[in-house]
Design an enzyme around this catalytic site. Structure first.
Site, PDB file in Angstrom:
ATOM      1  N   SER A 166      43.484  37.693  47.486  1.00 44.18           N
ATOM      2  CA  SER A 166      42.663  36.785  46.669  1.00 44.18           C
ATOM      3  C   SER A 166      42.014  37.573  45.547  1.00 44.18           C
ATOM      4  O   SER A 166      41.900  38.808  45.620  1.00 44.18           O
ATOM      5  CB  SER A 166      41.563  36.173  47.549  1.00 44.18           C
ATOM      6  OG  SER A 166      40.592  37.169  47.823  1.00 44.18           O
ATOM      7  N   ASP A 167      41.563  36.879  44.527  1.00 40.27           N
ATOM      8  CA  ASP A 167      40.642  37.535  43.619  1.00 40.27           C
ATOM      9  C   ASP A 167      39.324  37.567  44.387  1.00 40.27           C
ATOM     10  O   ASP A 167      39.193  36.941  45.438  1.00 40.27           O
ATOM     11  CB  ASP A 167      40.539  36.756  42.292  1.00 40.27           C
ATOM     12  CG  ASP A 167      40.001  37.657  41.190  1.00 40.27           C
ATOM     13  OD1 ASP A 167      40.306  37.410  40.010  1.00 40.27           O
ATOM     14  OD2 ASP A 167      39.278  38.624  41.524  1.00 40.27           O
ATOM     15  N   TRP A 168      38.344  38.268  43.836  1.00 38.36           N
ATOM     16  CA  TRP A 168      37.113  38.453  44.627  1.00 38.36           C
ATOM     17  C   TRP A 168      36.309  37.150  44.625  1.00 38.36           C
ATOM     18  O   TRP A 168      35.817  36.729  43.588  1.00 38.36           O
ATOM     19  CB  TRP A 168      36.335  39.643  44.086  1.00 38.36           C
ATOM     20  CG  TRP A 168      36.697  40.920  44.797  1.00 38.36           C
ATOM     21  CD1 TRP A 168      35.851  41.780  45.462  1.00 38.36           C
ATOM     22  CD2 TRP A 168      38.016  41.478  44.947  1.00 38.36           C
ATOM     23  NE1 TRP A 168      36.542  42.837  46.005  1.00 38.36           N
ATOM     24  CE2 TRP A 168      37.863  42.679  45.714  1.00 38.36           C
ATOM     25  CE3 TRP A 168      39.289  41.122  44.535  1.00 38.36           C
ATOM     26  CZ2 TRP A 168      38.944  43.489  46.063  1.00 38.36           C
ATOM     27  CZ3 TRP A 168      40.378  41.926  44.888  1.00 38.36           C
ATOM     28  CH2 TRP A 168      40.209  43.089  45.638  1.00 38.36           C
TER      29      TRP A 168
END
Ligand code: GLC
Length: 734
Positions: free
Chosen positions: A268-270
């Protein structure tokens, strides 16, 4: 129970040692055989993992690391940004830097500069050097490259990406990824997909046609997966057709893991993961950075509250989610490990060494674009009677700090002023800051601490007495400029009163050249105030040396623009369709320009850009001749002669665009389908051959949800810029 685990793990560790030594001895094992052995080893590991251990591997244990399985000697995975350098160490559990003293690195040029080089071989050297530095810093995953398409000049993160054309981005990203991964470090291509602005990035919903999705926004990701075999990929923050792209039924399950057969890890992105069910069922394998506010930051270990942590474990235990779902995630994660921190023949890394500095310098000098050069303003001789005034904040301002997650702690950064001073031993270099912009801060604009008037007066005084003025201006990496964050740029023209100052200087000194430091297109209505313009991007540690190489003529500029510079912002396709198209209305956005992004738009609408995609001047001149195109079986071969007719050695980029004016579907006039960069001594002629597989002429046919090569006539446009075509040849595809 405990004894059995211990016994199993001893046997297991022993078999690990045996396996890794056998790997060393049988170096000649080919990829496929190692693949088979690794897969069966992964099977045996999965068979002894507990459900808790499996779930723990699917989410963060800290800001940039995930748990291994200590009992079995399975290591943690460590990640670091970014696309053009390895970011300084971040604290375990906060966004602050950890304050290490041994994490300085080489800052390479940002990827717009690499794209401008139109040199895939150089992209491989770039990736390999960067991967070596990531390996040295003991990172298993490097969170880059970014390949989101340049849709508007306002996107704060365009500087991190590879421009407006999917073919250029695809061709440059493949060798970069292969180079990184040669070090046993995973590249992580990002942000998948349709993250083409920072404005509302974590909540905007993008609507775009299947055709534009497949023809414009996905190709670079597809090339990363199917040609570069990228080992990791990062989902994006935004939504697409109402679903978060980080765990998306169509993008992740169907296209990425289905059609493209991606066997790596989706990270995931953060904090771009949003629900347990979607994260579990729609292909997210590794959840990072989830803001746990909603899940209880005060909890002792909020990582247990991640979507793919306890809530996931609960649904697995209840049978709501089958165990095969977590097994597939773990399999991918273990595969990533066997390619990185569990690989037995992983090279050691190195950082801040001369070779990396040379690569950084080469990418910088090959990416710099000469946009204007009247009266042979450039190159500037190093003459003892010459006084050069270097004016502007960007002559000394750090460009490796700021910009968001891609910011770097460079071991050193040669500023434009420093580079010019080092190179010009005879001429007199004088400097004035001229204007001030304030500090590079992630989410706020700090006013400049300097008095604007006194800066102006000082600059004018310095300019008046100089023979030549080099104005070093552009944008910065701070908030609302070229930077990541929830807001994009808010103005197209140059900020901080630069142009007023430029006009004041021009009134006193006719010999002015502009060194434009930006990662984006800007308004250039000031163009007639200067005789020369060099576009220099964010060039990293060797910036000043590279700029001096070009300004002095030690290196002949050969960069070509990876995106168009519109004359005015409203000329840009996305902007021209109003707010619904950019930046969106009520968090909904429609890419109304569809496939007509960048030069595709300007060609079709007959709008002349300030500077065109693929444009870049040289200190010499080149002539293209004897252009021919023919088709044999499934390949179109274009040949042409290139002659260097000037008296400077240099490089030219032959570009081949293809169009089909009688197509049954809407098409751009022409689309880049091939290019080749060729070095020529003065007077030298070389023949260039560019091959284009016929299948690359296909358009994405929504009526069959697949690619379709139309029969009939095509136009082959050959030139050295999208708006400078030397010849157009018709061929017919049977
Ligand atoms: C950021 C960026 C992403 C980066 C990640 C970790 O929000 O979108 O590119 O790799 O978080 O810093």
């Amino acid at each position: 129970m405990n004894f059995i685990y211990k016994y199993t793990s001893i046997i297991f560790c022993f078999s690990l040692i045996v396996f890794s030594t056998s790997c060393k001895q049988s170096e000649e094992l080919n990829e496929q055989k190692v693949g088979v052995e690794i897969e069966s080893k992964i099977d045996s590991i999965i068979s002894v993992l507990t459900l808790e251990e499996k779930v723990a591997m699917c989410h963060a244990q800290s800001k940039f690391s995930t748990k291994g399985v200590e009992r079995l000697g399975i290591p943690e995975i460590w990640m670091a940004d970014g696309p053009h350098g390895v970011r300084a160490e971040i604290s375990w559990d906060a966004w602050d830097y950890a304050g290490w003293t041994n994490d300085s690195i080489t800052a390479f040029p940002a990827l717009t500069c690499l794209a401008s080089s139109f040199n895939p071989k150089l992209a491989g050297e770039f990736g390999f050097s960067l991967g070596e530095e990531a390996r040295y810093r003991k990172k298993d995953v490097l969170l880059g490259p970014g390949v989101n398409i340049y849709r508007t000049p306002m996107n704060g993160r365009n500087f991190e990406y590879m421009g407006e054309d999917p073919y250029l981005a695809s061709t440059m990203v493949v060798p970069y990824i292969k180079g990184v991964q040669k070090n046993g470090v995973a590249a992580c291509v990002k942000h998948y997909a349709l993250n083409n602005q920072e404005h509302w990035r974590d909540k905007v919903n993008v609507e775009v046609s299947d055709r534009a999705l497949h023809e414009i926004y996905l190709p670079a990701f597809k090339a990363a997966v199917t040609e570069a075999n990228v080992w990791a990929l990062m989902g994006a923050y935004n939504k697409f057709r109402g679903q978060y792209t980080t765990h998306h039924e169509l993008l992740t399950n169907k296209i990425l893991k289905g059609d493209w057969k991606y066997d790596g890890v989706v990270i995931s992105d953060w904090s771009s993961a949003h629900t347990t069910m979607e994260a579990a069922m729609n292909g997210l394998d590794l959840e990072m950075g989830t803001g746990t506010d909603g899940l209880g930051t005060t909890t002792s270990n909020h990582y247990d509250h991640y979507y793919l942590a306890n809530p996931f474990l609960k649904k697995l235990k209840s049978g709501e989610i089958p165990v095969s779902v977590v097994d597939d995630k773990v399999r991918r994660i273990l595969r990533l490990m066997h390619r990185t921190n569990m690989s037995s023949n992983r090279p050691i890394g190195r950082a801040n060494n001369v070779e990396h500095h040379e690569v950084a310098r080469k990418v910088a000098t090959e990416g710099i674009v000469l946009l204007k050069n009247e009266n042979n303003f450039f190159p500037i001789k190093d003459d003892k009677n010459l006084t050069i005034a270097v004016i502007g904040e960007n002559a000394t301002r750090s460009m490796t700090l700021g910009g968001g997650s891609s910011e770097l702690k460079a071991k050193f950064e040669i500023s434009p002023l420093q580079g010019l001073k080092d190179r010009y031993k005879n001429a007199t270099i004088v400097h004035a800051m001229g204007y001030g912009s304030g500090a590079s801060v992630y989410d706020q604009v700090l006013p400049s601490p300097y008095n604007a008037d006194s800066l102006r007066v000082e600059a004018i005084k310095v300019a008046k007495t100089a023979d030549i003025v080099l104005f070093v201006g552009g944008l910065t990496k701070s908030h609302l400029q070229d930077s990541e964050g929830n807001l994009d740029r808010e103005q197209f023209d140059l900020p901080f009163g630069q142009i007023e100052l430029l006009n004041d200087i021009k009134a006193l000194n006719k010999k002015v050249g502009f060194i434009l430091v930006t990662g984006n297109a800007v308004d250039m209505s000031w163009l007639n105030q200067v005789e020369g313009v060099i576009q220099t991007w964010y060039l990293g540690s060797m910036a000043g040396h590279a700029i001096a190489d070009i300004v002095s003529g030690d290196v002949n500029p050969s960069g070509k623009l990876p995106f168009s510079f519109p004359k005015k912002l409203e000329d840009n396709a996305a902007v021209s369709f109003g707010k619904t198209s950019y930046p969106g209305v009520d968090l909904n956005q429609e890419y109304k320009e569809d496939i007509l992004v960048g030069y595709r738009w300007y060609d079709t609408k007959n709008i002349e850009p300030q500077y065109a995609f693929g444009y870049g001047m040289s200190y010499t001149n080149f002539e293209l001749s004897n252009i021919s195109a023919n088709q044999k079986k499934s390949t179109i071969t274009v040949t042409c002669d290139v002659k260097n007719t000037g008296d400077f050695e240099g490089a030219e980029v032959v570009q081949v665009y293809v169009g089909k004016s009688d197509s049954k579907v809407k098409r751009a006039i022409k689309e880049l389908k091939g290019f080749s960069k060729v070095n020529l001594k003065n007077g030298e002629t070389k023949s260039v051959t560019i091959s284009i597989p016929v299948e690359k002429l296909a358009f994405y046919d929504e009526s069959i949800s697949d690619w379709n090569v139309e029969k009939g006539n095509y136009e082959i446009h050959v030139g050295n810029a999208s708006n400078n075509i030397s010849d157009k040849i018709e061929i017919s595809i049977k």
